[in-house]
Motif scaffolding. Structure first.
Motif, PDB file in Angstrom:
ATOM      1  N   GLY A  73       0.349  -1.289  -0.322  1.00  0.00           N
ATOM      2  CA  GLY A  73       0.295   0.003  -0.371  1.00  0.00           C
ATOM      3  C   GLY A  73       1.140   0.737   0.343  1.00  0.00           C
ATOM      4  N   PHE A  74       2.038   1.479  -0.377  1.00  0.00           N
ATOM      5  CA  PHE A  74       3.523   2.196   0.191  1.00  0.00           C
ATOM      6  C   PHE A  74       4.486   2.014  -0.891  1.00  0.00           C
ATOM      7  N   VAL A 236      14.594  14.482   7.530  1.00  0.00           N
ATOM      8  CA  VAL A 236      14.716  13.435   8.605  1.00  0.00           C
ATOM      9  C   VAL A 236      13.296  13.028   8.903  1.00  0.00           C
ATOM     10  N   SER A 237      13.927  11.923   9.811  1.00  0.00           N
ATOM     11  CA  SER A 237      12.971  10.762   9.682  1.00  0.00           C
ATOM     12  C   SER A 237      11.179  11.031  10.694  1.00  0.00           C
ATOM     13  N   GLY A 238      10.586  10.106  10.294  1.00  0.00           N
ATOM     14  CA  GLY A 238       9.405  10.178  11.060  1.00  0.00           C
ATOM     15  C   GLY A 238       8.267   9.271  10.605  1.00  0.00           C
ATOM     16  N   LEU A 239       8.708   9.323   9.116  1.00  0.00           N
ATOM     17  CA  LEU A 239       7.473   7.987   8.713  1.00  0.00           C
ATOM     18  C   LEU A 239       7.044   6.541   9.369  1.00  0.00           C
ATOM     19  N   GLN A 240       6.021   6.147   9.590  1.00  0.00           N
ATOM     20  CA  GLN A 240       6.435   4.648   9.393  1.00  0.00           C
ATOM     21  C   GLN A 240       5.193   4.363   9.126  1.00  0.00           C
ATOM     22  N   VAL A 241       5.100   2.808   8.433  1.00  0.00           N
ATOM     23  CA  VAL A 241       3.869   2.713   8.128  1.00  0.00           C
ATOM     24  C   VAL A 241       3.567   1.062   9.024  1.00  0.00           C
ATOM     25  N   PHE A 242       2.748   0.613   8.840  1.00  0.00           N
ATOM     26  CA  PHE A 242       2.385  -0.314   9.566  1.00  0.00           C
ATOM     27  C   PHE A 242       1.986  -2.029   8.527  1.00  0.00           C
ATOM     28  N   LYS A 243       3.048  -3.283   8.666  1.00  0.00           N
ATOM     29  CA  LYS A 243       2.700  -4.387   7.822  1.00  0.00           C
ATOM     30  C   LYS A 243       3.148  -5.301   8.896  1.00  0.00           C
ATOM     31  N   VAL A 276      -3.352   1.832   3.987  1.00  0.00           N
ATOM     32  CA  VAL A 276      -2.886   1.337   5.352  1.00  0.00           C
ATOM     33  C   VAL A 276      -2.632   2.165   6.392  1.00  0.00           C
ATOM     34  N   LEU A 277      -2.629   1.476   7.594  1.00  0.00           N
ATOM     35  CA  LEU A 277      -2.777   2.778   8.247  1.00  0.00           C
ATOM     36  C   LEU A 277      -0.102   3.189   8.204  1.00  0.00           C
TER      37      LEU A 277
END
Length: 351
Positions: A73-74, A236-243, A276-277
């Motif tokens: 989904g990403f 800068v990192s910050g995005l997170q994806v649920f898988k 996706v979350l």
């Protein structure tokens, strides 16, 4: 925290004067980032090279789209054709906007989610119980001439740069929609043709440094209500994806965009592709800026599963009823950000 900080409209004007997170931003223990549990390995989501989309390897790239959209989904894209200078200028002017004096920024403040240009904070201050460590400027930008005069006039180059960026991202989105449509086995213009006159919104997200990033979110886990989102982010990192039942960190790669499916794509694909979350976490050292473009149907467009993807005999009935995007959008904003997707309330009841 001094008394003046509590009356501030924006978290960026609170952050500079506190060394702890105010109670209104603290998540319940069961709903905190749990940062040590996040997967921070480098290969998090697929990376697709768009350069090969216009040549003999197109079928291979279309297959990569199908895999990325159905399994993740990403995905990230490189060699996307977006002008590097335009992208750099967009990120620079976004940073300049949020670094303006408070008095200049708050001219655009509104908690009215129906306003087409507004500066606000958190997500929906009218309906949420816990605030998020984020300020944002939200802009409608299609057609640009209908909205550009509402946009901030400071910094002085803001309107020109943002319009140029919005046009370039729209051109990229139309290419992506063709590839995604093909990857579903549909004619390449099919998905685009379901969107009515089309809609395009942008957000400029500002996440200031946070003294206790383990207690709050920039944005908690949510799914996007639109069709497709194209995200530009700084280093800068910050995005997170649920898988696979865990959160995965998506690290910034220079000169790429991140693309994710929204709820409307899940409906149109009849659940073949999933919204996706994902969430944004904050850190104690650096501000972070991200600029998502939300591409969507026009409000009067009727959205539903595509007929070719419905097959009652092969146990693939229509999962969703048809609805107007206006109906969906209103429900999304009214419910604040909840983990369960807004999409579930549009499902066809099982008999």
């Amino acid at each position: 925290m001094d008394v003046s900080a509590t009356s501030k409209l924006l978290v960026s004007d609170i952050a500079s004067s506190v060394d702890y997170v105010p109670s209104s931003y603290i998540r319940p223990i069961s709903d905190r980032p749990n940062l040590p549990d996040v997967d921070i390995s480098t290969d998090s989501i697929p990376l697709i090279d768009l350069q090969e989309l216009r040549g003999p390897n197109r079928p291979k790239i279309i297959y990569q789209f199908a895999h990325a959209c159905s399994s993740y989904g990403f995905f990230q894209i490189k060699n996307h054709g977006g002008p590097e200078k335009t992208i750099e200028r967009m990120m620079t002017v976004a940073r300049e906007f949020f670094r303006q004096p408070e008095s200049e920024r708050v001219k655009h403040y509104s908690a009215d989610t129906k306003k087409t240009t507004r500066l606000s904070t958190s997500f929906n201050v009218g309906s949420e119980k816990v605030s998020n460590w984020r300020d944002f400027l939200r802009l409608h930008c299609l057609p640009i001439e209908d909205f550009i005069n509402e946009w901030p006039s400071h910094p002085v180059s803001f309107r020109e740069i943002t319009a140029e960026y919005a046009r370039s991202v729209r051109a990229l989105v139309l290419i992506l929609l063709e590839a995604i449509s093909e990857s579903l086995g549909l004619e390449k213009d099919r998905v685009s043709n379901t969107l009515g006159k089309h809609g395009q919104h942008m957000a400029l997200n500002y996440y200031p440094p946070c003294p206790q990033p383990d207690l709050t979110f920039g944005l908690p886990g949510h799914k996007d209500p639109n069709l497709i989102t194209v995200l530009l982010q700084d280093e800068v990192s910050g995005l997170q994806v649920f898988k696979d039942s865990r959160w995965i960190a998506v690290h910034p790669i220079p000169n790429t965009f991140i693309v994710n499916m929204g709820d409307q794509m899940q409906v149109i694909s009849n659940d073949k592709y999933k919204s996706v979350l994902h969430r944004a976490v904050v850190n104690s050292n650096k501000e972070r800026i991200s600029i998502p473009t939300f591409y969507c149907p026009s409000f009067d467009a009727v959205v539903g599963p595509q007929q070719e993807l419905i097959n009652e005999e092969e146990d693939s009935p229509a999962v969703y009823r048809s609805f107007t995007y206006a109906e969906y959008y209103e429900k999304f904003w009214d419910r604040a950000l909840a983990t369960e997707s807004c999409i579930d309330s549009f499902k066809v009841p099982k008999t």
